[in-house]
Enzyme design. Sequence first.
Site, mmCIF file in Angstrom:
data_model
loop_
_atom_site.group_PDB
_atom_site.id
_atom_site.type_symbol
_atom_site.label_atom_id
_atom_site.label_comp_id
_atom_site.label_asym_id
_atom_site.label_seq_id
_atom_site.Cartn_x
_atom_site.Cartn_y
_atom_site.Cartn_z
ATOM 1 N N ILE A 170 0.847 -1.236 -0.087
ATOM 2 C CA ILE A 170 -0.086 0.004 0.028
ATOM 3 C C ILE A 170 0.952 1.447 -0.015
ATOM 4 O O ILE A 170 1.126 1.935 1.123
ATOM 5 C CB ILE A 170 -0.979 0.087 1.123
ATOM 6 N N PRO A 171 1.522 1.580 -1.104
ATOM 7 C CA PRO A 171 2.346 2.664 -1.137
ATOM 8 C C PRO A 171 1.361 4.024 -1.014
ATOM 9 O O PRO A 171 0.600 4.338 -1.352
ATOM 10 C CB PRO A 171 2.829 2.812 -2.646
ATOM 11 N N HIS A 172 1.998 4.778 -0.215
ATOM 12 C CA HIS A 172 1.419 6.258 0.217
ATOM 13 C C HIS A 172 2.656 7.199 0.912
ATOM 14 O O HIS A 172 3.609 6.500 0.974
ATOM 15 C CB HIS A 172 0.238 5.845 1.238
ATOM 16 N N THR A 173 2.174 8.308 1.200
ATOM 17 C CA THR A 173 2.918 9.031 1.882
ATOM 18 C C THR A 173 2.161 10.145 2.712
ATOM 19 O O THR A 173 1.067 10.228 2.609
ATOM 20 C CB THR A 173 4.022 9.791 0.885
#
Length: 142
Positions: A63-66
């Site tokens: 779950i790529p996020h920032t």
Amino acid sequence: MLEGFINNRIMVKDSVNSWEEAIKIAAEPMLKDGLIEERYIDGMIKNVIENGTYIIILPGLAIPHTRPEHGAIKTGASVLKINEGVLFPDNKEVKIMFALSAKDAEAHLDMVSELTEVFMDDEIMDKVFAAKDIETIKEILC
């Protein structure tokens, strides 16, 4: 189920060249739909470089996020299924990416809560991992 978060932001690729490319591809529909700014994509990649592969929450699922201040405009997600998988650092293979954007901490928690219900359902996740096309994934998740 997740239609409100992902809408029509679902993609399937046979392969990608790198995990960085996978994140860019996964995030592109969110950029196109005005959920994120371009710099948010760089932030997602930088997040993995600086903090490692904690975004891989289940074998084969990331779950790529920032952080919202790195260019999140609205809350939402997109899905990328990579049939052949892609290696992240530490040789962790990922076949499904749910790229996330949350406008604030509350929206982030709400979205993660909804996604967790799906991720914890082995039957649903087995179907997503086995799916080979957008329509099948959409039927499962939406």
